[in-house]
Design a protein around this motif. Structure first.
Motif, PDB file in Angstrom:
ATOM      1  N   THR A  99      16.151  -9.571   9.703  1.00 40.18           N
ATOM      2  CA  THR A  99      15.092  -9.372   9.671  1.00 40.18           C
ATOM      3  C   THR A  99      14.134  -7.847  10.238  1.00 40.18           C
ATOM      4  OG1 THR A  99      15.169 -11.407   9.357  1.00 40.18           O
ATOM      5  CG2 THR A  99      12.556 -11.114   9.577  1.00 40.18           C
ATOM      6  N   GLU A 100      13.435  -7.469   9.728  1.00 41.94           N
ATOM      7  CA  GLU A 100      11.999  -6.877  10.355  1.00 41.94           C
ATOM      8  C   GLU A 100      11.123  -7.031  10.115  1.00 41.94           C
ATOM      9  OE1 GLU A 100      13.192  -4.063  11.574  1.00 41.94           O
ATOM     10  OE2 GLU A 100      15.601  -4.443  11.219  1.00 41.94           O
ATOM     11  N   TYR A 101       9.577  -7.006  11.198  1.00 45.66           N
ATOM     12  CA  TYR A 101       8.800  -7.168  10.813  1.00 45.66           C
ATOM     13  C   TYR A 101       8.038  -5.832  11.044  1.00 45.66           C
ATOM     14  CZ  TYR A 101      10.739 -11.622  11.528  1.00 45.66           C
ATOM     15  OH  TYR A 101      11.300 -13.035  11.346  1.00 45.66           O
ATOM     16  N   SER A 102       6.363  -5.807  10.010  1.00 47.85           N
ATOM     17  CA  SER A 102       5.756  -4.992  10.037  1.00 47.85           C
ATOM     18  C   SER A 102       4.772  -5.092  11.530  1.00 47.85           C
ATOM     19  CB  SER A 102       4.467  -5.399   9.301  1.00 47.85           C
ATOM     20  OG  SER A 102       3.226  -4.062   9.379  1.00 47.85           O
ATOM     21  N   PRO A 103       5.041  -4.272  12.117  1.00 51.39           N
ATOM     22  CA  PRO A 103       4.445  -3.418  13.336  1.00 51.39           C
ATOM     23  C   PRO A 103       2.478  -4.136  13.566  1.00 51.39           C
ATOM     24  CG  PRO A 103       4.827  -1.234  12.374  1.00 51.39           C
ATOM     25  CD  PRO A 103       5.543  -2.423  11.582  1.00 51.39           C
ATOM     26  N   LEU A 104       2.345  -3.950  12.323  1.00 54.00           N
ATOM     27  CA  LEU A 104       0.524  -5.135  12.145  1.00 54.00           C
ATOM     28  C   LEU A 104       0.768  -6.796  11.987  1.00 54.00           C
ATOM     29  CD1 LEU A 104      -0.339  -3.847   8.383  1.00 54.00           C
ATOM     30  CD2 LEU A 104      -1.180  -2.973  10.992  1.00 54.00           C
ATOM     31  N   ILE A 105       2.369  -7.169  12.624  1.00 54.77           N
ATOM     32  CA  ILE A 105       2.055  -8.227  13.783  1.00 54.77           C
ATOM     33  C   ILE A 105       3.130  -8.454  14.551  1.00 54.77           C
ATOM     34  CG2 ILE A 105       4.438  -8.815  12.288  1.00 54.77           C
ATOM     35  CD1 ILE A 105       2.236 -11.058  11.942  1.00 54.77           C
ATOM     36  N   THR A 106       3.433  -7.173  15.094  1.00 56.00           N
ATOM     37  CA  THR A 106       4.487  -7.010  16.132  1.00 56.00           C
ATOM     38  C   THR A 106       3.848  -6.758  17.370  1.00 56.00           C
ATOM     39  OG1 THR A 106       5.522  -5.528  15.498  1.00 56.00           O
ATOM     40  CG2 THR A 106       6.644  -7.658  15.143  1.00 56.00           C
ATOM     41  N   GLN A 107       2.719  -5.565  17.472  1.00 49.08           N
ATOM     42  CA  GLN A 107       1.789  -4.475  17.810  1.00 49.08           C
ATOM     43  C   GLN A 107       0.531  -4.961  17.636  1.00 49.08           C
ATOM     44  OE1 GLN A 107       3.241  -0.634  17.429  1.00 49.08           O
ATOM     45  NE2 GLN A 107       5.479  -1.410  17.215  1.00 49.08           N
ATOM     46  N   ASP A 108      -0.676  -4.988  18.101  1.00 48.06           N
ATOM     47  CA  ASP A 108      -1.899  -4.959  18.011  1.00 48.06           C
ATOM     48  C   ASP A 108      -2.820  -3.262  18.138  1.00 48.06           C
ATOM     49  OD1 ASP A 108      -1.200  -7.351  18.576  1.00 48.06           O
ATOM     50  OD2 ASP A 108      -2.802  -7.384  20.926  1.00 48.06           O
ATOM     51  N   SER A 109      -2.165  -2.301  18.464  1.00 48.21           N
ATOM     52  CA  SER A 109      -2.780  -1.259  17.750  1.00 48.21           C
ATOM     53  C   SER A 109      -1.999  -0.207  17.346  1.00 48.21           C
ATOM     54  CB  SER A 109      -2.826  -0.571  19.635  1.00 48.21           C
ATOM     55  OG  SER A 109      -1.460  -0.356  20.248  1.00 48.21           O
ATOM     56  N   SER A 110      -0.810  -0.724  16.167  1.00 53.19           N
ATOM     57  CA  SER A 110      -1.118   0.182  15.450  1.00 53.19           C
ATOM     58  C   SER A 110      -0.859   1.067  14.021  1.00 53.19           C
ATOM     59  CB  SER A 110       0.677  -0.455  14.750  1.00 53.19           C
ATOM     60  OG  SER A 110       0.053  -2.003  13.673  1.00 53.19           O
ATOM     61  N   LYS A 111      -0.759   1.927  13.753  1.00 57.51           N
ATOM     62  CA  LYS A 111      -1.393   2.357  12.313  1.00 57.51           C
ATOM     63  C   LYS A 111      -1.130   1.903  10.743  1.00 57.51           C
ATOM     64  CE  LYS A 111      -4.260   5.092  16.212  1.00 57.51           C
ATOM     65  NZ  LYS A 111      -4.044   7.474  16.421  1.00 57.51           N
ATOM     66  N   HIS A 112      -2.164   2.144  10.546  1.00 63.25           N
ATOM     67  CA  HIS A 112      -1.498   2.396   8.701  1.00 63.25           C
ATOM     68  C   HIS A 112      -3.121   3.294   7.862  1.00 63.25           C
ATOM     69  CE1 HIS A 112       0.407   0.884   5.301  1.00 63.25           C
ATOM     70  NE2 HIS A 112      -0.941   0.885   4.974  1.00 63.25           N
ATOM     71  N   GLU A 113      -1.939   4.595   7.016  1.00 63.03           N
ATOM     72  CA  GLU A 113      -2.507   4.999   6.376  1.00 63.03           C
ATOM     73  C   GLU A 113      -3.112   4.803   5.311  1.00 63.03           C
ATOM     74  OE1 GLU A 113      -1.087   8.993   4.660  1.00 63.03           O
ATOM     75  OE2 GLU A 113      -1.460   9.680   6.593  1.00 63.03           O
ATOM     76  N   LEU A 114      -4.102   4.666   4.840  1.00 65.94           N
ATOM     77  CA  LEU A 114      -4.521   4.557   3.631  1.00 65.94           C
ATOM     78  C   LEU A 114      -4.873   5.836   2.891  1.00 65.94           C
ATOM     79  CD1 LEU A 114      -7.646   1.762   3.102  1.00 65.94           C
ATOM     80  CD2 LEU A 114      -5.171   1.826   2.437  1.00 65.94           C
ATOM     81  N   LYS A 115      -4.899   6.015   1.082  1.00 71.57           N
ATOM     82  CA  LYS A 115      -4.746   7.877   1.201  1.00 71.57           C
ATOM     83  C   LYS A 115      -6.081   6.825   0.316  1.00 71.57           C
ATOM     84  CE  LYS A 115       0.039   8.732   0.776  1.00 71.57           C
ATOM     85  NZ  LYS A 115       1.753   9.181  -0.050  1.00 71.57           N
ATOM     86  N   LYS A 116      -7.082   8.359  -0.213  1.00 74.89           N
ATOM     87  CA  LYS A 116      -7.811   8.804  -0.466  1.00 74.89           C
ATOM     88  C   LYS A 116      -7.594   8.847  -1.984  1.00 74.89           C
ATOM     89  CE  LYS A 116     -11.663  10.371   2.278  1.00 74.89           C
ATOM     90  NZ  LYS A 116     -12.346  11.563   2.928  1.00 74.89           N
ATOM     91  N   ILE A 117      -8.280   8.008  -2.969  1.00 72.89           N
ATOM     92  CA  ILE A 117      -7.615   8.421  -4.340  1.00 72.89           C
ATOM     93  C   ILE A 117      -8.139   9.630  -4.636  1.00 72.89           C
ATOM     94  CG2 ILE A 117      -9.101   8.118  -6.572  1.00 72.89           C
ATOM     95  CD1 ILE A 117     -10.445   4.852  -5.516  1.00 72.89           C
ATOM     96  N   ASN A 118      -7.098  10.500  -5.653  1.00 70.27           N
ATOM     97  CA  ASN A 118      -7.542  11.846  -6.548  1.00 70.27           C
ATOM     98  C   ASN A 118      -8.569  12.769  -6.542  1.00 70.27           C
ATOM     99  OD1 ASN A 118      -4.496  10.277  -7.417  1.00 70.27           O
ATOM    100  ND2 ASN A 118      -5.197  10.339  -9.333  1.00 70.27           N
ATOM    101  N   GLY A 119      -8.111  13.694  -5.747  1.00 70.23           N
ATOM    102  CA  GLY A 119      -9.122  14.590  -5.943  1.00 70.23           C
ATOM    103  C   GLY A 119      -8.876  15.868  -6.174  1.00 70.23           C
ATOM    104  N   LYS A 120      -9.170  16.680  -7.226  1.00 67.72           N
ATOM    105  CA  LYS A 120      -8.628  17.685  -7.841  1.00 67.72           C
ATOM    106  C   LYS A 120      -7.619  17.557  -8.736  1.00 67.72           C
ATOM    107  CE  LYS A 120     -11.395  21.834  -9.402  1.00 67.72           C
ATOM    108  NZ  LYS A 120     -11.808  22.802  -8.948  1.00 67.72           N
ATOM    109  N   GLU A 121      -7.334  18.029  -9.516  1.00 66.18           N
ATOM    110  CA  GLU A 121      -5.980  18.013 -10.679  1.00 66.18           C
ATOM    111  C   GLU A 121      -5.762  19.662 -10.337  1.00 66.18           C
ATOM    112  OE1 GLU A 121      -3.962  17.790 -14.589  1.00 66.18           O
ATOM    113  OE2 GLU A 121      -5.647  17.539 -14.739  1.00 66.18           O
TER     114      GLU A 121
END
Length: 226
Positions: A99-121
């Motif tokens: 069983t693997e757990y996300s760092p968001l439940i096992t660590q307090d300062s893990s980083k998760h990246e959000l991507k911006k909505i599409n820019g120019k085609e």
């Protein structure tokens, strides 16, 4: 009396149960939400992937940090206007055994990246190369490649990150990790495979200013982000 196979099954699940119980997990989720350049994002809505009536929720602070009480191991939904909504699994199983757990439940300062909505085609050319290009090959460069490496943007939604062995297109609708070749002043960016590519001629590379003429006849000015 239980058959021999049944006893083995009971023993196996007992071991799994004891293992799960012995694993002390926090009763909250915590982490830092960043953009594709690694900068913290404020006011991202964070909520459990659960029926709205019962879902816990919070928002990130100016440092991109959030902390949300919850112990159900539900996935988390991260949402903000201008960014692609992301659902993050908190737990998953490997081959039904570990069983693997996300760092968001096992660590307090893990980083998760959000991507911006599409820019120019971006417009790509199509060509079936007889010889597959050797990716990340830099041949007889007109400019010092070290000056090219870094983050370049035309605006906050459009641009790219380039290094010796990677090219990342900001705002592209699809796989943003791409491969490239640089031959003299010509930069070829390959989408997923070597049949679709984007060709750019580097017209100017001075300090923090970059000018590229792309294959759609568009001359773009980039600023280097530090």
């Amino acid at each position: 009396m239980y058959p021999k196979n049944s006893m083995l099954i009971i023993f196996y699940f007992s071991v799994l149960l004891l293992s799960a119980c012995s694993e002390k997990l926090p009763d909250y989720y915590a982490g830092i939400v960043v953009d594709e350049l690694g900068k913290p994002i404020e006011n991202v809505e964070v909520k459990e992937d659960f029926v709205d009536t019962y879902a816990g929720r919070t928002t990130t602070d100016k440092n991109g940090f959030f902390k949300l009480k919850g112990g159900t191991l539900q996935g988390l939904i991260l949402k903000k206007d201008g960014y692609i909504t992301d659902t993050v699994a908190m737990v998953w199983h490997q081959a039904g055994e570990t069983t693997e757990y996300s760092p968001l439940i096992t660590q307090d300062s893990s980083k998760h990246e959000l991507k911006k909505i599409n820019g120019k085609e971006l417009k790509f050319l199509h060509q079936e190369f007889k010889n597959k290009p050797e990716f990340f090959q830099i041949s007889n460069p007109k400019f010092n490649p070290d000056s090219l490496f870094g983050i370049w943007q035309t605006d906050e939604n459009n641009g790219f990150k380039i290094a010796k062995d990677s090219f990342y297109s900001l705002g592209f609708d699809g796989n943003r990790n791409m491969r490239y070749t640089l031959n003299f002043d010509t930069l070829n960016i390959f989408k997923d495979d070597y049949y679709f590519y984007r060709k750019g001629i580097i017209k100017k590379l001075e300090s923090d200013n970059l000018q590229i003429l792309w294959n759609d006849n568009e001359l773009l000015q980039y600023k280097k982000i530090k």
